[in-house]
Scaffold this motif. Sequence first.
Motif, PDB file in Angstrom:
ATOM      1  N   ARG B 105      -3.120   7.103  -7.868  1.00 50.11           N
ATOM      2  CA  ARG B 105      -3.697   8.107  -8.756  1.00 50.11           C
ATOM      3  C   ARG B 105      -4.335   7.459  -9.988  1.00 50.11           C
ATOM      4  NH1 ARG B 105      -2.325  13.204  -7.595  1.00 50.11           N
ATOM      5  NH2 ARG B 105      -0.412  12.673  -6.529  1.00 50.11           N
ATOM      6  N   GLU B 106      -3.679   6.397 -10.457  1.00 46.14           N
ATOM      7  CA  GLU B 106      -4.197   5.725 -11.642  1.00 46.14           C
ATOM      8  C   GLU B 106      -5.066   4.530 -11.308  1.00 46.14           C
ATOM      9  OE1 GLU B 106      -1.277   4.881 -14.592  1.00 46.14           O
ATOM     10  OE2 GLU B 106      -0.915   7.012 -14.962  1.00 46.14           O
ATOM     11  N   ALA B 107      -5.070   4.123 -10.047  1.00 47.62           N
ATOM     12  CA  ALA B 107      -5.842   2.936  -9.708  1.00 47.62           C
ATOM     13  C   ALA B 107      -7.274   3.295  -9.313  1.00 47.62           C
ATOM     14  CB  ALA B 107      -5.168   2.173  -8.582  1.00 47.62           C
ATOM     15  N   LEU B 108      -7.468   4.512  -8.792  1.00 48.60           N
ATOM     16  CA  LEU B 108      -8.824   4.927  -8.429  1.00 48.60           C
ATOM     17  C   LEU B 108      -9.535   5.468  -9.660  1.00 48.60           C
ATOM     18  CD1 LEU B 108      -8.122   6.717  -5.038  1.00 48.60           C
ATOM     19  CD2 LEU B 108      -9.313   4.560  -5.363  1.00 48.60           C
ATOM     20  N   PHE B 109     -10.856   5.511  -9.598  1.00 53.14           N
ATOM     21  CA  PHE B 109     -11.646   6.041 -10.716  1.00 53.14           C
ATOM     22  C   PHE B 109     -11.986   7.508 -10.421  1.00 53.14           C
ATOM     23  CE2 PHE B 109     -13.384   1.483 -11.167  1.00 53.14           C
ATOM     24  CZ  PHE B 109     -12.254   1.117 -11.865  1.00 53.14           C
ATOM     25  N   PRO B 110     -11.410   8.432 -11.184  1.00 50.21           N
ATOM     26  CA  PRO B 110     -11.594   9.854 -10.848  1.00 50.21           C
ATOM     27  C   PRO B 110     -13.022  10.341 -11.094  1.00 50.21           C
ATOM     28  CG  PRO B 110     -10.415   9.646 -12.914  1.00 50.21           C
ATOM     29  CD  PRO B 110     -10.561   8.257 -12.364  1.00 50.21           C
ATOM     30  N   TRP B 111     -13.795   9.575 -11.877  1.00 50.62           N
ATOM     31  CA  TRP B 111     -15.171  10.012 -12.154  1.00 50.62           C
ATOM     32  C   TRP B 111     -16.135   9.597 -11.046  1.00 50.62           C
ATOM     33  CZ3 TRP B 111     -12.172   7.206 -15.568  1.00 50.62           C
ATOM     34  CH2 TRP B 111     -12.300   5.829 -15.502  1.00 50.62           C
TER      35      TRP B 111
END
Lengths: 250, 276
Positions: B105-111
């Motif tokens: 969840r924190e390793a991927l770029f949500p944008w």
Amino acid sequence: MKRLEPLLPFVGVVGLVAVWYFAVWKQIVDPVLLPSPTTTFWALWKGMNGELGFDFIKTVYRTTMSIVIAAAIAIPLGIVLGSSERLYRSLEFVIDFFRSTPASAMFPLFLVLFGVGDETKISVAAFGAMLVILFNVAYGVMNARKTRLLAAKVMGASRLRVLSDVMLLESLPQTFVGLRNGVSLALVIVVVAEMFIGSQDGLGHSVFEAQQMFEMPRMYAAIFAAGALGYGLNLLFLLIERRFVHWSGK
Amino acid sequence: MSLAQPALKIEPAGVMPPVTEAVFKRPHVTIRGLSKRFNKTVIYDKFDLDIPRGKLISVFGPNGCGKSTLINMIAGLIPPDEGQILFDGMLLDEIKFGYVFQNYREALFPWLRAFDNIAYPLKMMGIGKAERQARVERLVERLGVKIDLNRYPYVMSGGQQQLVSIMRALVVEPEILFLDEPFSALDYEMTLFMREQLQRIFVETGTTTVLVSHDLEEAVYLADRVLLLSRHPALVADFVTYDAPRPRTDATLSDADFVQIKAHCLEVFQREVRKG
């Protein structure tokens, strides 16, 4: 029942107007102090097509100018401060101190600096909004998810790349919190400034003048116009945020 | 990649030049004299290890023994205090590697859309847009991934997000792949599914893989070698070989061989836990 749900927000409005009508009808409040909703909305309608409309635009102009100036200074500065925690810690007290100082206390100082024109109102509002935005941007950058920064680093991103590709975007949700708070504060400061600093126009001036001349419908009209402006600005920023920071809170 | 992949993908039909044989047999990663301390706790003290090429290595050990610290030092996320880590005699910044975080969840770029997340490391390598697109598409096809990559990560399930993370690590065609407890944030059903995905990917690519796991069954099931660490300062308590043929299935879990190796690993683990 489900189909009627979109109408829920109007319940409060209808209720308020109903109570208002009732109060006027029963003469609970002196009719001079509380005109009927019809009279007030007629004054608002007439005013917005005339003098009040002009004042409204003036206030929009001042608030917009101040938020643009504040954002132009605070966002880059916030990124710089936020990307070095040491730098931020060394300036934190100064920022917090002036952020906690009521901006209205700065009026006299800014009057001396800029005179009684638009510059004073805009710069005091910009000053107040700037510190709010700065604080939020810096924290947004500082609280960038560590894993995300590491992930970028592992994939070979340079320091500058990490800043532009990750930290900047990570800070956006918090930046918008700052912008929304900043614009609300800027509007408050502008309206107050319009009331007291030898002002000739603007919503603050309009409210104050109507009160001085005891034109109650006009005063309520100006208050509603100011309320609509504040609400509208907040909504505008929310819509921009939802459009550009779609991942916010997810 | 240039060395590891052809050696594994193309089964040499009988004759193999002795030089290639030597390269093939040489360890992929050599770790010598690795030392690391956090404050006063010595995590590693003159630690040596050879990681064989083209194998899947599971790292297992007592809590806090430094499983993650080990792969983080190998992958350059944490600097070691002392020691040398070489990949075919080269340093980390001379090779291509992939790293998969536990917290997808924190390793991927949500944008970024999933597709652009996967393409991001290629962008960092300075590869043009068309080529990036082509490479991601090739990877998708090769792995037989059937999820819609035009979506943003935050609308995907945990397993899908972690699959995207793994693809992001694989897209550069890494020589070595690190995974730090990649499935521990997923529910059991998804974990089982993702184990199969990882096994398929490994069989498909033959990339040297180092997997940190906190689940012994998973560690043995997926591994060619299980690295059992002792409490800190961490030493190699055992480096068990498990060579059941792939693809392994649910039936593997009840094979005598599997049960016996798992029991052995558990025994070593218990011994190390009691020491502490």
